[in-house]
Design a protein around this motif. Structure first.
Motif, PDB file in Angstrom:
ATOM      1  N   THR A   4       0.758  -1.147  -0.055  1.00  0.00           N
ATOM      2  CA  THR A   4      -0.047  -0.061  -0.147  1.00  0.00           C
ATOM      3  C   THR A   4       0.919   1.239  -0.001  1.00  0.00           C
ATOM      4  N   LEU A   5       0.616   2.011  -0.616  1.00  0.00           N
ATOM      5  CA  LEU A   5       1.212   3.645  -0.777  1.00  0.00           C
ATOM      6  C   LEU A   5       0.348   4.593  -0.078  1.00  0.00           C
ATOM      7  N   ARG A   6       1.165   4.932   1.138  1.00  0.00           N
ATOM      8  CA  ARG A   6       0.235   5.818   1.953  1.00  0.00           C
ATOM      9  C   ARG A   6       1.166   7.027   2.347  1.00  0.00           C
ATOM     10  N   ALA A   7       0.693   7.871   3.213  1.00  0.00           N
ATOM     11  CA  ALA A   7       1.336   8.876   3.922  1.00  0.00           C
ATOM     12  C   ALA A   7       2.325   8.389   4.861  1.00  0.00           C
ATOM     13  N   TYR A   8       3.352   8.898   5.155  1.00  0.00           N
ATOM     14  CA  TYR A   8       4.470   8.508   6.300  1.00  0.00           C
ATOM     15  C   TYR A   8       3.779   8.745   7.748  1.00  0.00           C
ATOM     16  N   HIS A   9       4.152   7.862   8.459  1.00  0.00           N
ATOM     17  CA  HIS A   9       3.562   7.813   9.961  1.00  0.00           C
ATOM     18  C   HIS A   9       5.150   7.633  10.619  1.00  0.00           C
ATOM     19  N   PRO A  10       5.153   8.335  11.882  1.00  0.00           N
ATOM     20  CA  PRO A  10       6.426   8.193  12.630  1.00  0.00           C
ATOM     21  C   PRO A  10       6.919   6.997  12.780  1.00  0.00           C
ATOM     22  N   ALA A  11       6.000   6.000  12.990  1.00  0.00           N
ATOM     23  CA  ALA A  11       6.511   4.501  13.094  1.00  0.00           C
ATOM     24  C   ALA A  11       7.142   3.910  11.882  1.00  0.00           C
ATOM     25  N   ASP A  12       7.014   4.631  10.811  1.00  0.00           N
ATOM     26  CA  ASP A  12       7.982   4.066   9.514  1.00  0.00           C
ATOM     27  C   ASP A  12       9.403   4.542   9.530  1.00  0.00           C
ATOM     28  N   LEU A  13       9.989   5.602  10.396  1.00  0.00           N
ATOM     29  CA  LEU A  13      11.249   5.830  10.354  1.00  0.00           C
ATOM     30  C   LEU A  13      12.332   4.852  10.660  1.00  0.00           C
ATOM     31  N   PRO A  14      12.069   3.845  11.537  1.00  0.00           N
ATOM     32  CA  PRO A  14      13.183   2.767  11.559  1.00  0.00           C
ATOM     33  C   PRO A  14      13.357   2.024  10.147  1.00  0.00           C
ATOM     34  N   ARG A 146       6.958   4.682  -9.872  1.00  0.00           N
ATOM     35  CA  ARG A 146       6.411   5.714 -10.766  1.00  0.00           C
ATOM     36  C   ARG A 146       5.013   6.271  -9.919  1.00  0.00           C
ATOM     37  N   ARG A 147       4.509   5.692  -9.292  1.00  0.00           N
ATOM     38  CA  ARG A 147       3.539   6.033  -8.216  1.00  0.00           C
ATOM     39  C   ARG A 147       3.978   7.156  -7.238  1.00  0.00           C
ATOM     40  N   LEU A 148       5.118   6.725  -6.569  1.00  0.00           N
ATOM     41  CA  LEU A 148       5.692   7.567  -5.610  1.00  0.00           C
ATOM     42  C   LEU A 148       5.920   8.840  -6.326  1.00  0.00           C
ATOM     43  N   ILE A 149       6.710   8.884  -7.443  1.00  0.00           N
ATOM     44  CA  ILE A 149       7.123   9.890  -8.086  1.00  0.00           C
ATOM     45  C   ILE A 149       5.870  10.909  -8.406  1.00  0.00           C
ATOM     46  N   GLU A 150       4.895  10.251  -8.761  1.00  0.00           N
ATOM     47  CA  GLU A 150       3.685  11.137  -9.266  1.00  0.00           C
ATOM     48  C   GLU A 150       2.999  11.676  -8.298  1.00  0.00           C
ATOM     49  N   THR A 151       2.899  11.035  -6.955  1.00  0.00           N
ATOM     50  CA  THR A 151       2.047  11.444  -5.999  1.00  0.00           C
ATOM     51  C   THR A 151       2.936  12.678  -5.329  1.00  0.00           C
ATOM     52  N   LEU A 152       4.170  12.323  -5.326  1.00  0.00           N
ATOM     53  CA  LEU A 152       5.077  13.597  -4.613  1.00  0.00           C
ATOM     54  C   LEU A 152       4.694  14.699  -5.488  1.00  0.00           C
ATOM     55  N   ALA A 153       5.065  14.735  -6.869  1.00  0.00           N
ATOM     56  CA  ALA A 153       5.030  15.651  -7.837  1.00  0.00           C
ATOM     57  C   ALA A 153       3.572  16.491  -7.616  1.00  0.00           C
ATOM     58  N   ASP A 154       2.414  15.687  -7.492  1.00  0.00           N
ATOM     59  CA  ASP A 154       1.229  16.309  -7.294  1.00  0.00           C
ATOM     60  C   ASP A 154       1.114  17.244  -6.026  1.00  0.00           C
ATOM     61  N   GLU A 155       1.908  16.833  -4.991  1.00  0.00           N
ATOM     62  CA  GLU A 155       1.817  17.500  -3.781  1.00  0.00           C
ATOM     63  C   GLU A 155       2.634  18.979  -3.901  1.00  0.00           C
ATOM     64  N   LEU A 156       3.628  18.713  -4.564  1.00  0.00           N
ATOM     65  CA  LEU A 156       4.568  19.894  -4.752  1.00  0.00           C
ATOM     66  C   LEU A 156       3.991  20.828  -5.659  1.00  0.00           C
ATOM     67  N   ARG A 157       3.327  20.324  -6.734  1.00  0.00           N
ATOM     68  CA  ARG A 157       2.606  21.186  -7.525  1.00  0.00           C
ATOM     69  C   ARG A 157       1.444  21.909  -6.873  1.00  0.00           C
TER      70      ARG A 157
END
Length: 200
Positions: A4-14, A146-157
């Motif tokens: 699943t592609l999702r937003a970062y959660h602090p538990a993801d850092l390790p 590709r999905r990671l790049i496209e989702t990030l690009a949308d947020e930056l736009r």
């Protein structure tokens, strides 16, 4: 195994730190290069979700974080944040050391964190954002990058950012080919690799 592609959660850092190490040798496992497994993450992954968690995305499955993109919308602003908030504690924790001559490269990364700077660059006028992206082999070739790049690009736009850049090791030919497929072009070449850019 469902990813699943999702937003970062602090538990993801390790998991992000672990993945940074497992892909830190031109896309391959860098574990043998570093006695301290956290150093790569301190430089190339950890600061981003701490400074701006909304620009970190992860791909996770039942085994944990298997892919991520971390980014900043403003490289110069991040550079100032690093100087004020990130590097001081790490520079105190990791004094410079000599090359132990055993093939490990911790000393290289320690030198880098002591010397890190983000000087003004014409690149930042058109491509102020930058990113780092990593995927484990079990997710590669399935469209997640590709999905990671496209989702990030949308947020930056949505933030009005005109472009994004990244650096890639010249030995990582698979990554270069991937970036070109998703629209990046070569901005400059160096002994170590390339800077690639994507207009948004």
């Amino acid at each position: 195994m469902t990813a699943t592609l999702r937003a970062y959660h602090p538990a993801d850092l390790p998991g992000i730190y672990r993945l940074c190490l497992l892909t830190g040798a031109a896309g391959g496992d860098a574990s043998a290069l570093y006695r301290n497994p956290d150093l790569l993450g301190h430089l190339y992954a950890g600061p981003y979700p701490v400074a701006d968690p909304s620009l970190t995305l992860v791909v996770a499955d039942e085994r944990g974080v298997a892919g991520y993109v971390v980014a900043t919308a403003d490289s110069l602003l991040l550079g100032r944040w690093l100087d004020e908030q990130w590097w001081p504690a790490l520079r105190a924790q990791y004094p410079r050391v000599q090359d132990p001559g055993d093939g490990t490269e911790d000393h290289v990364l320690v030198d880098r964190l002591h010397e890190w700077s983000v000087p003004p660059d014409p690149l930042y006028e058109q491509f102020p954002a930058h990113l780092h992206i990593d995927l484990l082999p079990r997710l590669q070739g399935q469209g997640w990058g590709r999905r990671l790049i496209e989702t990030l690009a949308d947020e930056l736009r949505t933030r009005g950012v005109p472009g994004v850049h990244l650096g890639v090791d010249g030995a990582n030919t698979g990554a270069i080919a991937f970036y070109e497929r998703v629209g990046f072009t070569t901005y400059a070449t160096y002994d170590w690799g390339r800077t690639l850019t994507l207009a948004l």
